[in-house]
Motif scaffolding. Structure first.
Motif, PDB file in Angstrom:
ATOM      1  N   HIS A  56       0.817  -1.225   0.000  1.00  0.00           N
ATOM      2  CA  HIS A  56       0.000   0.000   0.000  1.00  0.00           C
ATOM      3  C   HIS A  56       0.849   1.273   0.000  1.00  0.00           C
ATOM      4  O   HIS A  56       1.703   1.436   0.880  1.00  0.00           O
ATOM      5  CB  HIS A  56      -0.893   0.034   1.241  1.00  0.00           C
ATOM      6  N   THR A  58       1.160   4.440   1.163  1.00  0.00           N
ATOM      7  CA  THR A  58       0.660   5.353   2.203  1.00  0.00           C
ATOM      8  C   THR A  58       1.823   6.207   2.689  1.00  0.00           C
ATOM      9  O   THR A  58       2.976   5.953   2.331  1.00  0.00           O
ATOM     10  CB  THR A  58       0.137   4.550   3.406  1.00  0.00           C
ATOM     11  N   GLU A  60       3.096   6.115   5.555  1.00  0.00           N
ATOM     12  CA  GLU A  60       3.993   5.270   6.357  1.00  0.00           C
ATOM     13  C   GLU A  60       4.918   4.465   5.435  1.00  0.00           C
ATOM     14  O   GLU A  60       6.114   4.327   5.708  1.00  0.00           O
ATOM     15  CB  GLU A  60       3.179   4.316   7.241  1.00  0.00           C
ATOM     16  N   THR A  61       4.342   3.957   4.343  1.00  0.00           N
ATOM     17  CA  THR A  61       5.159   3.202   3.390  1.00  0.00           C
ATOM     18  C   THR A  61       6.249   4.101   2.812  1.00  0.00           C
ATOM     19  O   THR A  61       7.380   3.669   2.584  1.00  0.00           O
ATOM     20  CB  THR A  61       4.265   2.633   2.274  1.00  0.00           C
ATOM     21  N   LEU A 346      -8.090   1.069   4.304  1.00  0.00           N
ATOM     22  CA  LEU A 346      -7.143   1.765   3.426  1.00  0.00           C
ATOM     23  C   LEU A 346      -7.849   2.505   2.304  1.00  0.00           C
ATOM     24  O   LEU A 346      -7.383   3.545   1.853  1.00  0.00           O
ATOM     25  CB  LEU A 346      -6.129   0.770   2.858  1.00  0.00           C
ATOM     26  N   GLU A 350      -7.009   5.982   6.065  1.00  0.00           N
ATOM     27  CA  GLU A 350      -5.578   6.090   5.722  1.00  0.00           C
ATOM     28  C   GLU A 350      -4.762   4.877   6.142  1.00  0.00           C
ATOM     29  O   GLU A 350      -3.544   4.965   6.261  1.00  0.00           O
ATOM     30  CB  GLU A 350      -5.002   7.337   6.390  1.00  0.00           C
ATOM     31  N   GLY A 351      -5.452   3.751   6.435  1.00  0.00           N
ATOM     32  CA  GLY A 351      -4.707   2.583   6.906  1.00  0.00           C
ATOM     33  C   GLY A 351      -4.348   2.744   8.371  1.00  0.00           C
ATOM     34  O   GLY A 351      -4.818   3.658   9.049  1.00  0.00           O
ATOM     35  N   HIS A 352      -3.499   1.854   8.837  1.00  0.00           N
ATOM     36  CA  HIS A 352      -3.139   1.880  10.263  1.00  0.00           C
ATOM     37  C   HIS A 352      -2.333   3.126  10.586  1.00  0.00           C
ATOM     38  O   HIS A 352      -1.555   3.608   9.752  1.00  0.00           O
ATOM     39  CB  HIS A 352      -2.272   0.678  10.631  1.00  0.00           C
ATOM     40  N   MET A 357       2.633   1.149  12.384  1.00  0.00           N
ATOM     41  CA  MET A 357       3.379   0.791  11.173  1.00  0.00           C
ATOM     42  C   MET A 357       4.882   0.940  11.408  1.00  0.00           C
ATOM     43  O   MET A 357       5.695   0.293  10.744  1.00  0.00           O
ATOM     44  CB  MET A 357       2.940   1.666   9.987  1.00  0.00           C
ATOM     45  N   PHE A 361       7.182  -1.928   9.955  1.00  0.00           N
ATOM     46  CA  PHE A 361       8.156  -1.586   8.921  1.00  0.00           C
ATOM     47  C   PHE A 361       9.597  -1.682   9.423  1.00  0.00           C
ATOM     48  O   PHE A 361      10.515  -1.905   8.616  1.00  0.00           O
ATOM     49  CB  PHE A 361       7.836  -0.214   8.326  1.00  0.00           C
TER      50      PHE A 361
HETATM   51  N1  ADE Z   1      -1.516  -1.680   5.998  1.00  0.00           N
HETATM   52  C1  ADE Z   1      -2.395  -1.216   6.881  1.00  0.00           C
HETATM   53  N2  ADE Z   1      -2.170   0.080   7.173  1.00  0.00           N
HETATM   54  C2  ADE Z   1      -1.107   0.464   6.430  1.00  0.00           C
HETATM   55  C3  ADE Z   1      -0.405   1.688   6.295  1.00  0.00           C
HETATM   56  N3  ADE Z   1      -0.740   2.769   6.990  1.00  0.00           N
HETATM   57  N4  ADE Z   1       0.622   1.692   5.439  1.00  0.00           N
HETATM   58  C4  ADE Z   1       0.953   0.592   4.739  1.00  0.00           C
HETATM   59  N5  ADE Z   1       0.344  -0.579   4.845  1.00  0.00           N
HETATM   60  C5  ADE Z   1      -0.691  -0.647   5.684  1.00  0.00           C
END
Ligand code: ADE
Length: 426
Positions: A56, A58, A60-61, A346, A350-352, A357, A361
């Protein structure tokens, strides 16, 4: 298109400034990853390694991707879900010279095109969330496993499950580290991350009051448990459906009602699937649902709610608000499907949150580093699924605690000796 060094396809490069601010926001809440970045930015242990990632896109990624780049890696990225890409974040990464192929709302054909584009760097490391990248390599480029790839990592429960099945069949062509199975991943991201982000998605797509509603959570694994706990905290009457006796029993001891989906379908106001299995909600369930029932999924794939079945019962449908489609059934009732049955946390939110994360990560980063370090020693792991070393979990948790200003006790040598002393009794 090219930007600095990288090739990319994103929705709109003009969103890069907005994306940079989002990334900055996430960065300030991801201290474990920041510590790893600081530690490795001079020595660049990933120099010479090419990472293809499918996860994903995002904020955070983006912090993870930047950490890889600072550690010397060349990175090429795609999103692992057609609806989960944050276009501003994708633009920011493209503007920074990262090869990225991701935009929100792509179709399935475009999804696989993006994966193929990332493979043009001939990766020696892969990073997956849901194993689509690994499957694509196995299906379309089996030679990559011998020629280039030294190993991969997998982020999610569903992906790890399938990769273990593949390894058991002798079909896995390179080693994979199961990041999902790290305690500092599943016990935090899957539970607290999914719990919060799923309800965030439901609220953004509906803005309904959760207190007093019957919320049916399908699956009481780590993710389902997180959703159930948070829904209960907001005053909902939570009903669990399960197939695993021990999980169902745990749910009852947590105070939740447990029943079959056939029964839950008649009483639920909101349905959230979190099973990793297909056909959880099918025709017979839609048929008996209450007027106005809301249905969504937080499992990795979009197969848990059978929308083909729903279409067969439907007279007409319309988008009622963002990430929320109203299906008017032939029986006169209306059912609302959020985020097209894809990951609601997501797609509609906005995902977690960044704070969880950070640990997931950090595990990804350390696992990729582990694969590179083995390779540098002239070795290669076997073609199977590996667990995270226990000390990695403790190390990550210790740094996380420290960055929260929390210190904990340590066992004294006498206490350690006592624990191992099998001659000591009552
Ligand atoms: N999976 C769940 N939440 C996420 C995030 N914020 N970033 C990337 N992968 C996720």
């Amino acid at each position: 298109m090219d930007s600095k060094a990288g090739k990319f396809k994103v929705a709109d490069l003009k969103l890069a400034d907005e994306g940079n601010k989002l990334i900055e926001w996430a960065e300030s809440r991801m201290p474990v990853l920041a510590a790893l970045r600081e530690k490795y930015k001079q020595t660049k242990p990933l120099k010479g390694y090419r990472i293809a990632g499918c996860l994903h896109v995002t904020k955070e990624t983006a912090v993870l991707v930047k950490t890889f780049v600072d550690a010397g890696a060349q990175v090429s990225w795609s999103g692992c879900n057609p609806l989960s890409t944050n276009d501003a974040v994708a633009a920011a990464l493209a503007a920074q010279g990262i090869s990225i192929f991701a935009w929100h709302g792509m179709n399935v054909k475009e999804f696989y095109w993006c994966i193929e584009e990332t493979l043009k760097i001939h990766p020696n490391l892969t990073l997956d969330d849901g194993a689509d990248l690994i499957f694509t390599i196995h299906k379309n480029h089996p030679d990559f496993a011998e020629k280039y790839v030294i190993g991969g990592t997998e982020e999610t429960t569903t992906g790890v499950h399938r990769l273990r099945a593949m390894a058991a069949d002798g079909a896995l062509k390179y080693p994979v580290i199961a990041v999902n199975d790290a305690e500092t991943k599943w016990d935090f991201d899957n539970v607290y991350g999914t719990g919060q982000s799923t309800l965030d998605g439901v609220l953004r797509a509906t803005s309904v009051l959760l207190a007093g509603k019957n919320i049916v959570v399908a699956g009481f694994g780590h993710c389902g448990k997180g959703v159930a706990m948070r829904a209960k905290g907001l005053g909902a009457n939570v009903i669990i459906t399960e197939v695993k006796p021990t999980a169902a029993l745990k749910a009852t001891l947590e105070g939740f009602r447990v029943m079959k989906m056939d029964d839950a379908a008649k009483v639920g106001d909101i349905f959230i699937t979190a099973t990793g299995v297909k056909d959880i909600i099918i025709k017979k369930h839609f048929h008996v649902m209450k007027e106005g029932a809301i249905v969504c999924n937080t499992g990795h794939y979009d197969c848990e709610i059978n929308l083909t079945d729903l279409a067969k019962l439907t007279k007409s449908k319309r988008v009622i608000r963002d990430d929320n489609e109203e299906y008017l059934l032939k029986n006169g009732k209306r059912i609302y499907v959020l985020a097209q049955g894809r990951l609601v946390n997501l797609a509609a939110a906005e995902g977690h949150p960044s704070e969880v994360m950070d640990m997931s990560f950090a595990n990804q980063f350390m696992s990729q580093l582990r694969l590179a370090e083995v390779h540098k020693k002239g070795k290669r792991l076997e073609n199977r699924v590996y667990d995270i070393p226990a000390e990695q979990d403790q190390q990550i948790a210790r740094v996380k605690l420290a960055t929260n200003g929390i210190s904990i006790d340590r066992l004294t040598p006498e206490q350690k000796k006592y624990m191992d002393d099998y001659s000591a009794g009552t």
